[in-house]
Scaffold this active site. Structure first.
Site, PDB file in Angstrom:
ATOM      1  N   ARG A 104       0.810  -1.230   0.136  1.00  0.00           N
ATOM      2  CA  ARG A 104      -0.044   0.014   0.005  1.00  0.00           C
ATOM      3  C   ARG A 104       0.908   1.169  -0.069  1.00  0.00           C
ATOM      4  O   ARG A 104       1.707   1.565   0.913  1.00  0.00           O
ATOM      5  CB  ARG A 104      -1.033   0.034   1.157  1.00  0.00           C
ATOM      6  N   HIS A 131      -7.099   0.858  -6.705  1.00  0.00           N
ATOM      7  CA  HIS A 131      -7.256   0.165  -5.433  1.00  0.00           C
ATOM      8  C   HIS A 131      -8.410  -1.013  -5.640  1.00  0.00           C
ATOM      9  O   HIS A 131      -9.429  -0.801  -5.426  1.00  0.00           O
ATOM     10  CB  HIS A 131      -8.120   1.396  -4.895  1.00  0.00           C
ATOM     11  N   GLN A 134     -10.391  -2.637  -2.730  1.00  0.00           N
ATOM     12  CA  GLN A 134     -11.701  -2.019  -2.458  1.00  0.00           C
ATOM     13  C   GLN A 134     -12.440  -2.123  -3.277  1.00  0.00           C
ATOM     14  O   GLN A 134     -13.807  -2.226  -2.767  1.00  0.00           O
ATOM     15  CB  GLN A 134     -11.293  -0.567  -2.598  1.00  0.00           C
ATOM     16  N   ASP A 224     -16.101   9.787  -2.015  1.00  0.00           N
ATOM     17  CA  ASP A 224     -14.716   9.703  -1.387  1.00  0.00           C
ATOM     18  C   ASP A 224     -14.293  10.918  -1.126  1.00  0.00           C
ATOM     19  O   ASP A 224     -14.710  12.095  -1.479  1.00  0.00           O
ATOM     20  CB  ASP A 224     -13.826   8.850  -2.523  1.00  0.00           C
ATOM     21  N   CYS A 265     -15.606   4.679   0.860  1.00  0.00           N
ATOM     22  CA  CYS A 265     -14.759   3.706   1.095  1.00  0.00           C
ATOM     23  C   CYS A 265     -14.155   4.165   2.242  1.00  0.00           C
ATOM     24  O   CYS A 265     -13.241   3.280   2.970  1.00  0.00           O
ATOM     25  CB  CYS A 265     -13.640   3.669  -0.030  1.00  0.00           C
ATOM     26  N   ARG A 310     -14.173  -5.601   2.921  1.00  0.00           N
ATOM     27  CA  ARG A 310     -12.823  -5.444   2.704  1.00  0.00           C
ATOM     28  C   ARG A 310     -11.952  -6.729   3.273  1.00  0.00           C
ATOM     29  O   ARG A 310     -11.424  -7.428   2.535  1.00  0.00           O
ATOM     30  CB  ARG A 310     -12.007  -4.318   3.251  1.00  0.00           C
TER      31      ARG A 310
END
Length: 324
Positions: A104, A131, A134, A224, A265, A310
């Site tokens: 990440r 991503h 996600q 987001d 998210c 997740r």
């Protein structure tokens, strides 16, 4: 299906992504029923985090532990990735010690070098461009809620150039879910990302627009944060540019659909109960940014379901990367 690394959404086709989502639903039921599923006992994975995280770190850690694996966290201050040691050399070292690597961070190129030179599966926990883990959680949540993905219309409202918007656009196209990116013209997706979505489209209606009327009939609105980690912008200018795209009740009313759900998210700036949220309020007078608190609270159940997912989707990815 044979899975190895998961670096970006186009690594898998519609059938493979659907398979992972269904496997995540199966793993979720196993966990709910408290059925042990430590199928990968004895394996070890490395978790590289150049960017801070709550959900991604927790999800990879618990998923690995549930599968019987050991997970070793490697924070930005604890390794020399690209500083005193090249990404290639780091990849070779970690690949000799671990059975898989999560990354990440900022650079998609660094992620792909880890996969190219480590010799073990590598998973994208987030880069500036994509991503993918996600996305599995997002579309799993939609499938759980609506019982299907086909025929759904998803609208993303906000900064259309960030990693989440890129990934939503391409993943929706792969899965055949109608997708609208609702952003001011200066923050709409790059043409290369739009082209990629069209190239892998399996029946999705793709729309890029700045007109908020495009939310009409939406089954889900996704938003987001307005400034991504590490992004250097004039914050007030960005707020003013994106405020017309705030997910508030007025925007939801434009859907003319009482069953529209809201996804996020996380983390979300929906109130002043964080240090950053309070600072924004004191400096600019805004109590919320990308989503208002009333809308967030009304849709909190599905937003936190999305967060939990997740872990289940990452578990499906880990299992099918390492089971052989």
């Amino acid at each position: 299906m044979k899975l190895t690394s998961f670096l970006k959404e186009i690594d898998y086709n519609k059938e493979e992504l659907t398979y992972l989502i269904d496997e995540a639903i199966r793993f979720k039921q196993l966990k709910k029923d408290k059925v042990l599923h430590n199928y990968l006992t004895g394996l070890n994975i490395a978790l590289i985090f150049e960017k801070a995280s709550t959900r991604t770190r927790a999800a990879f850690t618990v998923a690995a532990q549930d599968l019987g694996m050991n997970a070793t966290y490697l924070g930005a201050s604890e390794i020399q990735l690209g500083k005193k040691e090249s990404v290639v050399d780091t990849a070779k070292v970690l690949g000799s010690m671990f059975d898989g690597i999560e990354y990440r961070g900022f650079s998609q190129e660094a992620l792909e070098d880890l996969a190219r030179y480590s010799g073990v599966p590598v998973w994208n926990g987030l880069t500036d461009q994509w991503h993918p883990t996600q996305m599995l959680a997002d579309f799993m949540t939609l499938k759980e809620h609506f019982g299907k993905l086909e025929g759904l219309h998803l609208v993303y409202a906000g900064d259309g150039r960030n990693n989440v918007a890129n990934s939503l656009l391409v993943t929706a196209a792969i899965l055949g879910v109608d997708i609208t990116i609702l952003s001011p013209e200066s923050l709409q997706p790059e043409q290369a990302v739009i082209d990629l979505a069209h190239k892998h489209n399996t029946g999705s209606k793709i729309k890029i627009t700045s007109d908020t009327a495009a939310v009409k009939g939406a089954d889900a609105i996704y938003t987001d944060v307005w400034v991504s980690m590490g992004e250097e912008v004039d914050f007030k200018e960005r707020i003013d540019l994106l405020f017309p795209y705030q997910v508030n009740q007025a925007l939801l009313d434009k859907t003319e659909n009482p069953n529209t759900v809201v996804l996020h998210c996380l983390p979300a700036f929906h109130d002043t109960k964080t240090a950053i949220g309070l600072e924004i309020y004191e400096k600019y007078g805004y109590e919320s940014l990308e989503v208002t608190d009333d809308v967030f609270q009304n849709h909190a159940d599905i937003i936190f379901q999305e967060a939990e997912n997740r872990m289940h989707t990452i578990k499906a990815v880990l299992y099918h990367s390492l089971k052989d």
